[in-house]
Design an enzyme around this catalytic site. Structure first.
Site, PDB file in Angstrom:
ATOM      1  CG  MET A   1      -1.922   1.188   1.173  1.00 57.15           C
ATOM      2  SD  MET A   1      -3.071   1.091  -0.234  1.00 57.15           S
ATOM      3  CE  MET A   1      -4.271  -0.104   0.394  1.00 57.15           C
TER       4      MET A   1
ATOM      5  N   GLY B   1       3.541  -1.256  -4.893  1.00 57.37           N
ATOM      6  CA  GLY B   1       4.474  -2.383  -4.867  1.00 57.37           C
ATOM      7  C   GLY B   1       4.915  -2.664  -6.287  1.00 57.37           C
TER       8      GLY B   1
ATOM      9  CB  ALA C   1       0.966  -4.944  -7.029  1.00 62.42           C
ATOM     10  CG  ASN C   2       3.258  -0.364  -8.934  1.00 61.70           C
ATOM     11  OD1 ASN C   2       2.171  -0.348  -8.382  1.00 61.70           O
ATOM     12  ND2 ASN C   2       4.276   0.366  -8.523  1.00 61.70           N
TER      13      ASN C   2
ATOM     14  N   GLY D   1      13.892   8.325 -22.675  1.00 62.74           N
ATOM     15  CA  GLY D   1      13.650   7.058 -23.336  1.00 62.74           C
ATOM     16  C   GLY D   1      14.510   5.947 -22.774  1.00 62.74           C
TER      17      GLY D   1
ATOM     18  CG  ASP E   1       2.698  10.132  -9.076  1.00 65.65           C
ATOM     19  OD1 ASP E   1       3.913  10.021  -8.806  1.00 65.65           O
ATOM     20  OD2 ASP E   1       1.807   9.499  -8.470  1.00 65.65           O
TER      21      ASP E   1
ATOM     22  N   GLY F   1       8.681   3.217 -14.290  1.00 68.41           N
ATOM     23  CA  GLY F   1       9.523   2.080 -14.656  1.00 68.41           C
ATOM     24  C   GLY F   1       8.757   0.770 -14.643  1.00 68.41           C
ATOM     25  CG  ASP F   2       7.093  -0.666 -11.087  1.00 68.23           C
ATOM     26  OD1 ASP F   2       8.177  -1.278 -11.159  1.00 68.23           O
ATOM     27  OD2 ASP F   2       6.707  -0.073 -10.067  1.00 68.23           O
TER      28      ASP F   2
END
Length: 299
Positions: A13, A40, A43-44, A214, A235, A240-241
């Site tokens: 969370m 996380g 999860a992302n 990039g 944001d 990266g995720d």
């Protein structure tokens, strides 16, 4: 084809504070807003892959607490298979304390239940891994578990994409098992500093993310730059995720490496235009819309 992506990793969370600037050591500043948002790295990446059409299975742990239930409900609502997640009694769900200021983020992660993603869980889920088109791994769970998961995927001929974050020294065998390794610029410097093997061979596995500029990857010793996209930054958490989720899905679909990188860059770019690591992650339609008007030249 709906590619089967297995994500083995963290679920947290995110406790997000927005402020005009970061406090110096010992200083207190007033914030603008506070939010709790699913996050996380594992999860992302799972949500990013699911949003653009992947059939995603998540393997990980949460605590038997309100955060844990909320996060599992959220993953399920995103269409992610959670049958292989475990809720652990007596343990807190992982959290990430995030400060958003000056168009960037600072993060402190408390792993909690993520530390209990064990090698036992990997062995129990070997069939799921073996039947995947790609496995996505990060380093917010125990390193021994990551190595074991990569080894099993490698044994079954399943593509392994390793996002080496938060960075720690990687065992040579983990590097050998990985097909693609996706460090950012800082992680890249640490990775090559620690590596004792053939650097040219390592570079052929790397996709180095460079934020709005990039990415860079290497093809037969030649450095290839895939440019980023000019977007309004709201944001950067989860950018990266998002990139990793996009890359995994496209490679699993059989797209070329170059096209997969272009697509993943667009996923990452769109993700920073909205607040929240997961809420900003785009759909396949949105990504293709950006690519239609974007720059696909190799430079």
């Amino acid at each position: 084809m709906q590619p089967k992506i297995t994500v083995i990793g963290s679920i947290n969370m995110d406790l997000v504070t927005e402020a005009n600037r970061r406090p110096e050591a010992g200083e207190t500043v007033l914030g603008k807003q506070f939010s709790t948002i699913p996050g996380g790295k594992g999860a992302n990446q799972a949500v990013a892959a699911a949003r653009i059409g992947g059939k995603v299975t998540m393997i990980g742990c949460v605590g038997e607490d309100p955060f844990g239930k909320e996060l599992l409900d959220h993953l399920e609502a995103e269409g992610i298979i959670i049958d292989n997640m475990e809720s652990v009694p007596g343990v807190k769900t992982g959290i990430a304390a995030i400060t958003l200021a000056e168009e960037d983020n600072s993060i402190v992660v408390v792993p909690g239940a993520n530390n209990l993603v064990t090698e036992r869980m990997i062995l129990q889920n070997e069939e799921v891994i073996a039947n995947s088109d790609a496995v996505l791994l990060q380093l917010e769970i125990p390193l021994s578990t990551v190595v074991n998961a990569a080894a099993i995927a490698y044994q079954h001929g399943v593509r392994v994409i390793l996002n080496p974050a938060p960075f720690q020294k990687l065992p040579d065998k983990l590097i050998d098992f990985a097909d693609v390794i996706t460090p950012n610029e800082h992680e890249y410097e640490e990775l090559i500093k620690d590596y004792s093997g053939d650097l040219n061979k390592l570079k052929e596995k790397l996709v180095i993310t460079k934020g709005g500029e990039g990415i860079v990857y290497y093809e037969k010793g030649t450095e290839i730059h895939v440019p980023g996209h000019q977007v309004e930054v709201v944001d950067t958490t989860g950018a990266g995720d998002s990139f990793n989720g996009g890359l995994a899905v496209q490679l699993a679909k059989g797209a070329s490496f170059e096209d997969s990188c272009h697509y993943a860059c667009a996923v990452g770019a769109l993700s920073v235009t909205k607040f929240g690591a997961q809420s900003g992650m785009p759909t396949d339609k949105e990504v293709n819309g950006l690519l239609k008007n974007g720059n696909k030249e190799r430079i």
